[in-house]
Scaffold this active site. Sequence first.
Site, PDB file in Angstrom:
ATOM      1  N   SER A  33     -10.411 -10.135   9.994  1.00  0.00           N
ATOM      2  CA  SER A  33     -10.860  -9.143  10.992  1.00  0.00           C
ATOM      3  C   SER A  33     -12.227  -9.482  11.548  1.00  0.00           C
ATOM      4  CB  SER A  33     -11.012  -7.755  10.360  1.00  0.00           C
ATOM      5  OG  SER A  33      -9.891  -7.386   9.659  1.00  0.00           O
ATOM      6  N   HIS A  64      -8.238  -8.367  15.646  1.00  0.00           N
ATOM      7  CA  HIS A  64      -7.528  -9.575  15.237  1.00  0.00           C
ATOM      8  C   HIS A  64      -7.076 -10.310  16.486  1.00  0.00           C
ATOM      9  CE1 HIS A  64      -6.953  -9.496  10.841  1.00  0.00           C
ATOM     10  NE2 HIS A  64      -7.394  -8.274  11.010  1.00  0.00           N
ATOM     11  N   HIS A  86      -0.475  -8.180   8.537  1.00  0.00           N
ATOM     12  CA  HIS A  86      -0.649  -7.497   7.256  1.00  0.00           C
ATOM     13  C   HIS A  86       0.622  -6.760   6.854  1.00  0.00           C
ATOM     14  CE1 HIS A  86      -4.590  -7.758   9.235  1.00  0.00           C
ATOM     15  NE2 HIS A  86      -5.109  -7.840   8.020  1.00  0.00           N
ATOM     16  N   TYR A  88       0.683  -3.710   5.986  1.00  0.00           N
ATOM     17  CA  TYR A  88       0.645  -2.336   6.513  1.00  0.00           C
ATOM     18  C   TYR A  88       1.115  -2.239   7.960  1.00  0.00           C
ATOM     19  CZ  TYR A  88      -3.915  -3.657   8.479  1.00  0.00           C
ATOM     20  OH  TYR A  88      -4.918  -4.296   9.161  1.00  0.00           O
ATOM     21  N   GLU A  89       1.207  -3.377   8.655  1.00  0.00           N
ATOM     22  CA  GLU A  89       1.748  -3.353  10.014  1.00  0.00           C
ATOM     23  C   GLU A  89       3.266  -3.243  10.008  1.00  0.00           C
ATOM     24  OE1 GLU A  89      -0.336  -6.229  12.843  1.00  0.00           O
ATOM     25  OE2 GLU A  89      -1.118  -6.851  10.895  1.00  0.00           O
ATOM     26  N   ALA A 116     -12.358  -9.515   5.700  1.00  0.00           N
ATOM     27  CA  ALA A 116     -13.355  -8.449   5.548  1.00  0.00           C
ATOM     28  C   ALA A 116     -12.972  -7.669   4.308  1.00  0.00           C
ATOM     29  CB  ALA A 116     -13.313  -7.536   6.775  1.00  0.00           C
ATOM     30  N   MET A 217      -7.148  -5.784   2.335  1.00  0.00           N
ATOM     31  CA  MET A 217      -5.713  -5.540   2.572  1.00  0.00           C
ATOM     32  C   MET A 217      -4.946  -6.802   2.963  1.00  0.00           C
ATOM     33  SD  MET A 217      -6.236  -2.079   4.830  1.00  0.00           S
ATOM     34  CE  MET A 217      -7.496  -0.867   4.364  1.00  0.00           C
ATOM     35  N   SER A 218      -5.430  -7.963   2.542  1.00  0.00           N
ATOM     36  CA  SER A 218      -4.779  -9.214   2.973  1.00  0.00           C
ATOM     37  C   SER A 218      -4.950 -10.294   1.921  1.00  0.00           C
ATOM     38  CB  SER A 218      -5.405  -9.682   4.297  1.00  0.00           C
ATOM     39  OG  SER A 218      -6.745 -10.091   4.092  1.00  0.00           O
ATOM     40  N   ASN A 241     -18.487  -3.131   3.907  1.00  0.00           N
ATOM     41  CA  ASN A 241     -18.830  -1.737   3.557  1.00  0.00           C
ATOM     42  C   ASN A 241     -18.953  -1.685   2.040  1.00  0.00           C
ATOM     43  OD1 ASN A 241     -15.764  -2.112   4.145  1.00  0.00           O
ATOM     44  ND2 ASN A 241     -15.834  -0.450   2.652  1.00  0.00           N
TER      45      ASN A 241
HETATM   46  N1  HPA Z   1     -10.968  -1.389   1.549  1.00  0.00           N
HETATM   47  C1  HPA Z   1      -9.865  -2.074   1.898  1.00  0.00           C
HETATM   48  N2  HPA Z   1      -9.851  -2.981   2.867  1.00  0.00           N
HETATM   49  C2  HPA Z   1     -11.007  -3.226   3.509  1.00  0.00           C
HETATM   50  C3  HPA Z   1     -12.190  -2.557   3.179  1.00  0.00           C
HETATM   51  C4  HPA Z   1     -12.161  -1.596   2.147  1.00  0.00           C
HETATM   52  O1  HPA Z   1     -13.168  -0.948   1.809  1.00  0.00           O
HETATM   53  N3  HPA Z   1     -13.160  -3.030   4.006  1.00  0.00           N
HETATM   54  C5  HPA Z   1     -12.576  -3.968   4.793  1.00  0.00           C
HETATM   55  N4  HPA Z   1     -11.263  -4.089   4.497  1.00  0.00           N
END
Ligand code: HPA
Length: 280
Positions: A33, A64, A86, A88-89, A116, A217-218, A241
């Site tokens: 991402s 993306h 992903h 989730y898509e 990310a 998530m990847s 984050n």
């Molecule tokens: N959790 C899951 N996936 C993510 C996060 C997160 O905090 N930050 C970026 N992708």
Amino acid sequence: MTGGIQPEAVRRAADFIRERAGVSPRVAVIAGSGLGAVGDELESAVTLDVTEIPGWPVPTVEGHGRELRVGWLGRLPVAVQTGRVHLYEGYSPAEVTFNVRAFGLLGVRELIVTNAAGGLNPEFRVGDLMLITDHINFPGLAGLSPLRGPALPEWGPRFPPMTGAYSARLQALARQAAAEAGLTVREGVYVMVGGPSYEAPAEARALRMLGGDAVGMSTAPEVVVARQMGLEVLGISCISNLWFRTTAEPTHGEVLSAMAAAVPRLRRLIRRVIELLDER
Ligand code: HPA
């Protein structure tokens, strides 16, 4: 067929890429991402829109890209995929690893996966780069494995080990590259979750207790397939984050702006790693 992906379909995609690029990449980079600009490092690159590549699953997420660039870094032919798909898509584990199967058939030897990720380790800061040393693949542990389905000998072993999946040799090169480029890198365990909702705070605390340093998530399915096919893997997470602040409430916008800030450092790191591969 493997989980819905026919080897002939992957072969068609690989042939298409080789023909259009005029070369078979030796190294492939999957840009997570907001990290697509990593592809700007390539020289004499041919840019393919992934919607043109037969059978290639197309990303639906903001941030993306949809490109596969094949060009050169020094003497090495390198492919950079901006954007990935992903679970989730709605894509199956086999579909999210179509790209890696194609890279394997193209003869890629080293795969660099980036993403990310949320920081679980309290020492991490937003923007940190983390070399992935190991993973906890929750979807895979629960049966959502890209290897689920009939075993096809051409793909590799039925039961590939994940010990050493993240190459010690490539991690050593990345540490050297970081030192030379004046960059600090962290190291740690990447936890893959299904998403797309972010973790509940109690879930993030649980993932930390299980030994995770970053969560995303990847990546894990790609690494599983890469290892089955014998590719050497370097994984790099960009911390977007932080989870150990009690008020943490991540947003996709926050993730993308943290990635934009990390891109110049990630580009330097990846360029230097590939230069070091070229020198060996
Ligand atoms: N959790 C899951 N996936 C993510 C996060 C997160 O905090 N930050 C970026 N992708």
